[in-house]
Design a protein around this motif. Structure first.
Motif, PDB file in Angstrom:
ATOM      1  N   MET A  32       0.824  -1.205   0.000  1.00 16.49           N
ATOM      2  CA  MET A  32       0.000   0.000   0.000  1.00 16.49           C
ATOM      3  C   MET A  32       0.861   1.261   0.000  1.00 16.49           C
ATOM      4  O   MET A  32       0.526   2.250  -0.636  1.00 16.49           O
ATOM      5  CB  MET A  32      -0.950   0.007   1.199  1.00 16.49           C
ATOM      6  CG  MET A  32      -1.991  -1.099   1.141  1.00 16.49           C
ATOM      7  SD  MET A  32      -2.864  -1.218  -0.425  1.00 16.49           S
ATOM      8  CE  MET A  32      -3.650   0.343  -0.522  1.00 16.49           C
ATOM      9  N   LEU A  33       1.992   1.232   0.706  1.00 18.82           N
ATOM     10  CA  LEU A  33       2.886   2.384   0.698  1.00 18.82           C
ATOM     11  C   LEU A  33       3.454   2.620  -0.700  1.00 18.82           C
ATOM     12  O   LEU A  33       3.543   3.761  -1.159  1.00 18.82           O
ATOM     13  CB  LEU A  33       4.017   2.181   1.707  1.00 18.82           C
ATOM     14  CG  LEU A  33       3.626   2.318   3.169  1.00 18.82           C
ATOM     15  CD1 LEU A  33       4.796   1.933   4.073  1.00 18.82           C
ATOM     16  CD2 LEU A  33       3.180   3.725   3.472  1.00 18.82           C
ATOM     17  N   MET A  34       3.822   1.544  -1.390  1.00 21.36           N
ATOM     18  CA  MET A  34       4.351   1.689  -2.743  1.00 21.36           C
ATOM     19  C   MET A  34       3.271   2.178  -3.708  1.00 21.36           C
ATOM     20  O   MET A  34       3.531   3.019  -4.567  1.00 21.36           O
ATOM     21  CB  MET A  34       4.932   0.356  -3.234  1.00 21.36           C
ATOM     22  CG  MET A  34       6.189  -0.052  -2.524  1.00 21.36           C
ATOM     23  SD  MET A  34       7.523   1.126  -2.730  1.00 21.36           S
ATOM     24  CE  MET A  34       7.891   0.907  -4.441  1.00 21.36           C
ATOM     25  N   LEU A  35       2.058   1.658  -3.587  1.00 14.88           N
ATOM     26  CA  LEU A  35       0.967   2.109  -4.444  1.00 14.88           C
ATOM     27  C   LEU A  35       0.662   3.594  -4.210  1.00 14.88           C
ATOM     28  O   LEU A  35       0.481   4.355  -5.167  1.00 14.88           O
ATOM     29  CB  LEU A  35      -0.291   1.277  -4.196  1.00 14.88           C
ATOM     30  CG  LEU A  35      -0.306  -0.105  -4.825  1.00 14.88           C
ATOM     31  CD1 LEU A  35      -1.511  -0.887  -4.331  1.00 14.88           C
ATOM     32  CD2 LEU A  35      -0.319  -0.001  -6.329  1.00 14.88           C
ATOM     33  N   ASN A  36       0.610   3.995  -2.947  1.00 18.87           N
ATOM     34  CA  ASN A  36       0.333   5.403  -2.647  1.00 18.87           C
ATOM     35  C   ASN A  36       1.453   6.315  -3.129  1.00 18.87           C
ATOM     36  O   ASN A  36       1.189   7.407  -3.621  1.00 18.87           O
ATOM     37  CB  ASN A  36       0.094   5.589  -1.154  1.00 18.87           C
ATOM     38  CG  ASN A  36      -1.252   5.045  -0.746  1.00 18.87           C
ATOM     39  OD1 ASN A  36      -2.200   5.095  -1.507  1.00 18.87           O
ATOM     40  ND2 ASN A  36      -1.325   4.512   0.448  1.00 18.87           N
ATOM     41  N   ALA A  37       2.689   5.868  -3.003  1.00 19.35           N
ATOM     42  CA  ALA A  37       3.804   6.664  -3.517  1.00 19.35           C
ATOM     43  C   ALA A  37       3.710   6.793  -5.033  1.00 19.35           C
ATOM     44  O   ALA A  37       3.996   7.855  -5.595  1.00 19.35           O
ATOM     45  CB  ALA A  37       5.134   6.026  -3.118  1.00 19.35           C
ATOM     46  N   GLY A  38       3.285   5.739  -5.690  1.00 23.09           N
ATOM     47  CA  GLY A  38       3.106   5.786  -7.141  1.00 23.09           C
ATOM     48  C   GLY A  38       2.003   6.735  -7.554  1.00 23.09           C
ATOM     49  O   GLY A  38       2.161   7.515  -8.502  1.00 23.09           O
ATOM     50  N   LEU A  40       0.947   9.286  -5.868  1.00 25.09           N
ATOM     51  CA  LEU A  40       1.421  10.636  -5.578  1.00 25.09           C
ATOM     52  C   LEU A  40       2.374  11.125  -6.672  1.00 25.09           C
ATOM     53  O   LEU A  40       2.299  12.275  -7.108  1.00 25.09           O
ATOM     54  CB  LEU A  40       2.114  10.659  -4.220  1.00 25.09           C
ATOM     55  CG  LEU A  40       2.576  12.010  -3.709  1.00 25.09           C
ATOM     56  CD1 LEU A  40       1.383  12.944  -3.519  1.00 25.09           C
ATOM     57  CD2 LEU A  40       3.318  11.833  -2.406  1.00 25.09           C
ATOM     58  N   GLU A  41       3.242  10.251  -7.139  1.00 29.51           N
ATOM     59  CA  GLU A  41       4.171  10.628  -8.204  1.00 29.51           C
ATOM     60  C   GLU A  41       3.428  10.929  -9.510  1.00 29.51           C
ATOM     61  O   GLU A  41       3.772  11.874 -10.220  1.00 29.51           O
ATOM     62  CB  GLU A  41       5.189   9.509  -8.414  1.00 29.51           C
ATOM     63  CG  GLU A  41       6.344   9.897  -9.270  1.00 29.51           C
ATOM     64  CD  GLU A  41       7.183  10.998  -8.661  1.00 29.51           C
ATOM     65  OE1 GLU A  41       7.742  11.804  -9.429  1.00 29.51           O
ATOM     66  OE2 GLU A  41       7.280  11.070  -7.422  1.00 29.51           O
ATOM     67  N   ILE A  42       2.401  10.150  -9.816  1.00 32.59           N
ATOM     68  CA  ILE A  42       1.588  10.428 -11.005  1.00 32.59           C
ATOM     69  C   ILE A  42       0.880  11.766 -10.863  1.00 32.59           C
ATOM     70  O   ILE A  42       0.793  12.544 -11.818  1.00 32.59           O
ATOM     71  CB  ILE A  42       0.583   9.278 -11.245  1.00 32.59           C
ATOM     72  CG1 ILE A  42       1.330   8.033 -11.703  1.00 32.59           C
ATOM     73  CG2 ILE A  42      -0.466   9.675 -12.277  1.00 32.59           C
ATOM     74  CD1 ILE A  42       0.466   6.785 -11.770  1.00 32.59           C
ATOM     75  N   ALA A  43       0.393  12.062  -9.666  1.00 33.42           N
ATOM     76  CA  ALA A  43      -0.286  13.343  -9.431  1.00 33.42           C
ATOM     77  C   ALA A  43       0.682  14.513  -9.628  1.00 33.42           C
ATOM     78  O   ALA A  43       0.337  15.517 -10.247  1.00 33.42           O
ATOM     79  CB  ALA A  43      -0.881  13.382  -8.025  1.00 33.42           C
ATOM     80  N   TYR A  44       1.907  14.378  -9.129  1.00 32.81           N
ATOM     81  CA  TYR A  44       2.905  15.437  -9.327  1.00 32.81           C
ATOM     82  C   TYR A  44       3.268  15.579 -10.802  1.00 32.81           C
ATOM     83  O   TYR A  44       3.476  16.678 -11.309  1.00 32.81           O
ATOM     84  CB  TYR A  44       4.161  15.147  -8.523  1.00 32.81           C
ATOM     85  CG  TYR A  44       4.007  15.395  -7.038  1.00 32.81           C
ATOM     86  CD1 TYR A  44       3.201  16.415  -6.549  1.00 32.81           C
ATOM     87  CD2 TYR A  44       4.677  14.609  -6.125  1.00 32.81           C
ATOM     88  CE1 TYR A  44       3.068  16.630  -5.195  1.00 32.81           C
ATOM     89  CE2 TYR A  44       4.551  14.820  -4.773  1.00 32.81           C
ATOM     90  CZ  TYR A  44       3.743  15.832  -4.315  1.00 32.81           C
ATOM     91  OH  TYR A  44       3.610  16.053  -2.975  1.00 32.81           O
ATOM     92  N   PHE A  45       3.346  14.448 -11.494  1.00 31.59           N
ATOM     93  CA  PHE A  45       3.671  14.459 -12.920  1.00 31.59           C
ATOM     94  C   PHE A  45       2.597  15.190 -13.722  1.00 31.59           C
ATOM     95  O   PHE A  45       2.886  16.019 -14.582  1.00 31.59           O
ATOM     96  CB  PHE A  45       3.830  13.020 -13.410  1.00 31.59           C
ATOM     97  CG  PHE A  45       4.215  12.892 -14.841  1.00 31.59           C
ATOM     98  CD1 PHE A  45       5.489  13.195 -15.259  1.00 31.59           C
ATOM     99  CD2 PHE A  45       3.287  12.464 -15.774  1.00 31.59           C
ATOM    100  CE1 PHE A  45       5.850  13.068 -16.578  1.00 31.59           C
ATOM    101  CE2 PHE A  45       3.631  12.334 -17.106  1.00 31.59           C
ATOM    102  CZ  PHE A  45       4.922  12.643 -17.511  1.00 31.59           C
ATOM    103  N   LEU A  46       1.324  14.914 -13.422  1.00 30.34           N
ATOM    104  CA  LEU A  46       0.218  15.567 -14.123  1.00 30.34           C
ATOM    105  C   LEU A  46       0.077  17.042 -13.738  1.00 30.34           C
ATOM    106  O   LEU A  46      -0.369  17.855 -14.537  1.00 30.34           O
ATOM    107  CB  LEU A  46      -1.087  14.830 -13.857  1.00 30.34           C
ATOM    108  CG  LEU A  46      -1.204  13.440 -14.467  1.00 30.34           C
ATOM    109  CD1 LEU A  46      -2.495  12.780 -14.030  1.00 30.34           C
ATOM    110  CD2 LEU A  46      -1.128  13.520 -15.983  1.00 30.34           C
TER     111      LEU A  46
END
Length: 83
Positions: A32-38, A40-46
């Protein structure tokens, strides 16, 4: 080795193998930590390309995860009741 080979019988037969929770339980929190980090990274990218107000971002975020929740409930209902 048996743990890895346990689901192979479902490739041959009509029933789908669903692993028991004792194998998944120890990795639930790290996954779940890895999924949430992913996410979050997609959100920053967009966010670099789409400039929206914080309120609209919150609504998009909430609606997206609501859609994922509905898709998961549908898939569970389809597997256990509709099929």
């Amino acid at each position: 080795m048996q743990t890895f080979l346990r689901g192979i019988s479902s490739l041959i037969g009509p029933e789908i193998f669903i692993p028991v929770a004792r194998y998944a339980y120890p990795v639930i929190i790290p996954t779940m930590l890895m999924l949430n980090a992913g996410w979050l990274e997609i959100a920053y990218f967009l966010e670099r390309w789409v400039h929206l107000s914080p309120r609209v971002k919150l609504w998009v975020y909430a609606l997206f995860f609501l859609g994922l929740d509905l898709a998961s409930v549908y898939s569970i209902a389809y597997y256990y009741y509709i099929r």
